[in-house]
Design an enzyme around this catalytic site. Structure first.
Site, short mmCIF file in Angstrom:
data_model
loop_
_atom_site.label_atom_id
_atom_site.label_comp_id
_atom_site.label_asym_id
_atom_site.label_seq_id
_atom_site.Cartn_x
_atom_site.Cartn_y
_atom_site.Cartn_z
N GLY A 183 -99.34 41.67 50.05
CA GLY A 183 -101.63 41.40 50.82
C GLY A 183 -101.26 39.46 51.15
O GLY A 183 -100.84 38.87 50.87
N GLY A 184 -102.66 39.60 51.03
CA GLY A 184 -103.20 37.78 50.87
C GLY A 184 -102.52 37.76 50.13
O GLY A 184 -102.22 35.81 50.11
N ALA A 231 -80.88 15.69 71.14
CA ALA A 231 -80.05 15.96 70.24
C ALA A 231 -80.05 14.33 69.53
O ALA A 231 -80.32 14.08 67.97
CB ALA A 231 -79.52 17.45 69.74
C1 HXC Z 1 -105.51 46.78 38.77
C2 HXC Z 1 -103.38 47.38 38.79
C3 HXC Z 1 -103.14 46.24 40.18
C4 HXC Z 1 -104.25 45.70 41.06
C5 HXC Z 1 -101.48 47.33 39.44
N1 HXC Z 1 -102.02 47.49 38.48
N2 HXC Z 1 -101.98 46.63 40.13
N3 HXC Z 1 -105.07 46.89 38.50
N4 HXC Z 1 -105.50 46.19 40.00
N5 HXC Z 1 -104.13 45.85 42.26
C6 HXC Z 1 -101.70 48.12 37.27
C7 HXC Z 1 -101.86 49.71 37.62
O1 HXC Z 1 -102.94 50.07 37.81
C8 HXC Z 1 -100.82 50.00 36.15
O2 HXC Z 1 -102.09 49.57 35.08
C9 HXC Z 1 -100.18 48.60 36.19
O3 HXC Z 1 -100.38 47.39 37.12
C10 HXC Z 1 -99.27 48.91 36.40
O4 HXC Z 1 -99.05 49.76 37.66
P1 HXC Z 1 -98.14 50.28 38.34
O5 HXC Z 1 -98.34 50.64 39.43
O6 HXC Z 1 -97.25 51.37 36.82
O7 HXC Z 1 -96.61 49.44 38.56
P2 HXC Z 1 -95.59 49.34 39.43
O8 HXC Z 1 -95.47 51.41 39.76
O9 HXC Z 1 -94.10 48.52 38.93
O10 HXC Z 1 -95.57 49.32 40.96
C11 HXC Z 1 -96.25 47.37 41.60
C12 HXC Z 1 -97.27 48.03 42.70
C13 HXC Z 1 -98.36 48.85 41.99
C14 HXC Z 1 -96.17 48.10 43.88
C15 HXC Z 1 -97.91 46.10 42.07
O11 HXC Z 1 -99.44 49.01 41.27
C16 HXC Z 1 -99.16 48.73 43.52
O12 HXC Z 1 -99.24 49.07 44.29
N6 HXC Z 1 -100.15 48.57 42.73
C17 HXC Z 1 -101.39 48.17 44.12
C18 HXC Z 1 -101.42 46.74 44.97
C19 HXC Z 1 -102.64 46.43 45.48
O13 HXC Z 1 -102.53 47.27 47.26
N7 HXC Z 1 -102.99 46.11 45.48
C20 HXC Z 1 -104.22 45.25 46.38
C21 HXC Z 1 -103.48 44.47 47.89
S1 HXC Z 1 -104.62 44.27 48.56
P3 HXC Z 1 -101.65 50.38 33.34
O14 HXC Z 1 -102.76 50.70 33.15
O15 HXC Z 1 -101.61 51.98 33.86
O16 HXC Z 1 -100.12 49.85 33.05
C22 HXC Z 1 -104.37 41.87 48.01
C23 HXC Z 1 -105.60 41.01 48.59
C24 HXC Z 1 -105.33 39.93 48.43
O17 HXC Z 1 -104.01 41.74 47.34
C25 HXC Z 1 -105.90 38.98 49.46
C26 HXC Z 1 -106.19 37.30 49.70
C27 HXC Z 1 -106.58 36.53 50.83
#
Ligand code: HXC
Length: 510
Positions: free
Chosen positions: A169-170, A405
């Protein structure tokens, strides 16, 4: 007193434990180190000074007030790399997946502000699930605060990103604005939208590794500058890179002790250029033979391999090298190689690293894909970068320097300080065959006449002396003496001072 000390230790132990043993084991099972283990390998032993170990998030939604781990998913502070100060942050995937909350961002911003204030590089270790979902817009604001600091720090202190887990993402835009990105094969990825969204929107089926893994970003997109087998190797290479760089834009790169003869002659270079002008040779052989102890740190080795970029040391001082590579696409300039080299030249100029340019270039790559892709604007990036650079610039033409070049590759006309050529250099508008076919089109039916015309053209232009007569080449040098000549050239330029006219900023053709 004893009790208080005991409590401090207990709190520190809890913070160091991150997300707990189960999650640490899960991290290890994926072949990844923890945030703290990574810092131990990156920094000199015992040099790490931590900030904000007890910072905890302030979110009260989704029951988050029940779970406030100390440190909030990122370890920050400063330490040294071979005795030189760097600021660091290392995201802890075991705490809420290393996700970025408001306070997590504040910790990163604090060390970035200190790095700029005190003039030391920022090394960011990224391993994060992105924005902390429970915090919503507060988390997005945190990202933007980090972005703004990346922008302000650009060109002031070196910024290096190590991607050691998810970065999606971002979140990708903070590393994207840093100077160098290293990735770890199979355990790290970067993309703006993940495979599931890609499937929904474009119907493409792609794995995370294919979409944004280390090999994708070092071979196809050029987003990353290096791909390494594991965390340990990536961290060791980051230390090597830091050793080559100045701490900030007011500092010079460190001069290291060297164990090589400055005047070392390399007789083998006299025969590096093949007799046939169309036969390739490996430009990296020349780079290695020129460098102190044959040591070359290559940047973007797997992308646009028709141009080679990286750092060497001469007499212990860092020099950026840009070199056409005749082994790939005959060393021509094209969109990718121009972009790659332009970015490298601008980095060197921003941080006062002198530039050595090794030229064997038959011209720009022709074709619709190049023209439609905007080779005019991309080629201009490299031209612009060389022309605006005020660092010492030494150029050696080994063989071809044809057409535009020739001008682009740090020619005399773009304020090259020393422009050398080997006797094998051919400096002309184009190759002899192409030139005669245009000049003597009416004689094309007579191969003998054309061959004679080509011979004449070669005799007249396929040499360095026409350019040397005009002073565009300062000296024609023997290949074997190249190391001595360029070392002396750079030594004479150590006190160079050159400035561009005042402007708010330029308008490089982006
Ligand atoms: C809060 C999060 C989290 C998040 C993961 N966790 N991502 N908690 N916010 N964004 C937590 C999970 O709940 C879990 O907690 C632990 O971290 C590990 O995650 P898992 O899913 O068990 O690990 P894994 O299977 O290795 O997968 C990793 C992952 C997945 C691919 C990153 O967690 C995922 O897809 N997370 C969400 C990603 C996402 O959509 N993020 C927002 C994107 S938008 P526990 O307690 O079970 O250990 C963004 C915008 C930024 O980032 C903008 C900037 C301008």
């Amino acid at each position: 007193m004893k009790d208080i000390l005991g409590e401090l230790e207990a709190r520190r132990d809890a913070a160091r434990a991150g997300g707990g043993q189960r999650r640490i084991e899960a991290q290890h099972a994926k072949g990844k180190l923890t945030a703290r283990e990574r810092l131990e390998l990156l920094l000199d032993e015992g040099s790490f000074e931590e900030f904000d170990m007890f910072v905890a998030h302030r979110c009260t939604d989704f029951g988050m007030q029940q779970d406030r781990p100390a440190g909030d998913g990122v370890v920050t502070g400063w330490g040294t790399v071979n005795g030189r100060m760097v600021y660091v942050f290392s995201q802890d995937f075991t705490v809420f997946g290393g996700s970025l909350s408001e306070t997590h961002a504040q910790k990163i911003c604090k060390i970035m502000d200190l790095a700029v204030q005190n003039g030391a590089p920022v090394i960011g270790i990224n391993d994060s699930g992105g924005a902390r979902i429970q915090e919503g817009v507060a988390s997005l604001a945190g990202y933007a605060e980090v972005f703004q600091r990346n922008i302000m720090a650009s060109g002031v202190v070196p910024q290096i990103s190590l991607i050691m887990g998810p970065c999606a993402g971002g979140a990708v835009y903070s590393p994207a604005m840093t100077d160098f990105i290293f990735m770890v094969k199979d355990t790290s990825y970067m993309f703006v939208t993940g495979p599931d969204v890609v499937k929904t929107v474009t119907n493409e089926v792609v794995t995370a590794e294919e979409l944004g893994g280390a090999s994708t970003h070092t071979r196809k997109s050029s987003v990353a500058d290096g791909a390494f087998d594991n965390d340990v190797e990536a961290l060791a290479e980051a230390r090597r890179l830091i050793d080559l760089l100045p701490l900030n834009n007011r500092d010079k790169a460190p001069v290291r002790p060297f164990f090589d003869d400055v005047a070392r002659e390399e007789p083998s270079l006299d025969t590096l250029i093949p007799d046939n002008a169309h036969t390739p040779y490996d430009m990296k052989e020349l780079i290695l033979k020129l460098a102190d102890e044959g040591d070359f740190f290559e940047i973007q080795a797997d992308f646009a391999r028709n141009i080679v970029t990286g750092f060497i040391r001469l007499e212990g001082s860092t020099v950026g090298v840009v070199a056409n590579q005749p082994m790939v696409l005959a060393g021509c300039l094209d969109i990718d190689s121009s972009r790659k080299a332009a970015r490298f030249v601008r980095f060197c100029d921003a941080f006062e690293i002198p530039i050595l340019t090794l030229v064997d270039v038959p011209g720009f790559l022709p074709g619709t894909s190049q023209e439609y892709g905007g080779v005019i604007k991309h080629g201009a990036k490299l031209l612009f970068a060389y022309g605006e650079a005020t660092v010492p610039k030494v150029t050696v033409i080994t063989r071809k320097a044809y057409g535009g070049a020739y001008d682009v590759m740090s020619s005399k006309h773009l304020r090259g300080d020393f422009n050398y050529a080997w006797p094998t250099a051919e400096i002309a508008v184009m190759g002899a065959k192409g030139a005669t076919e245009i000049l003597y089109r009416s004689e094309l039916g007579d191969p003998q006449k054309i061959a004679a015309r080509t011979g004449d053209y070669e005799a007249r232009f396929a040499n360095p002396f026409v350019a040397a007569e005009r002073g565009f080449i300062d000296e024609v040098i023997t290949p074997r003496s190249t190391r001595r000549r360029i070392c002396r050239a750079f030594a004479s330029l150590r006190t160079k001072k050159q400035a561009n006219p005042w402007k708010k900023h330029n308008n490089i053709p982006l």
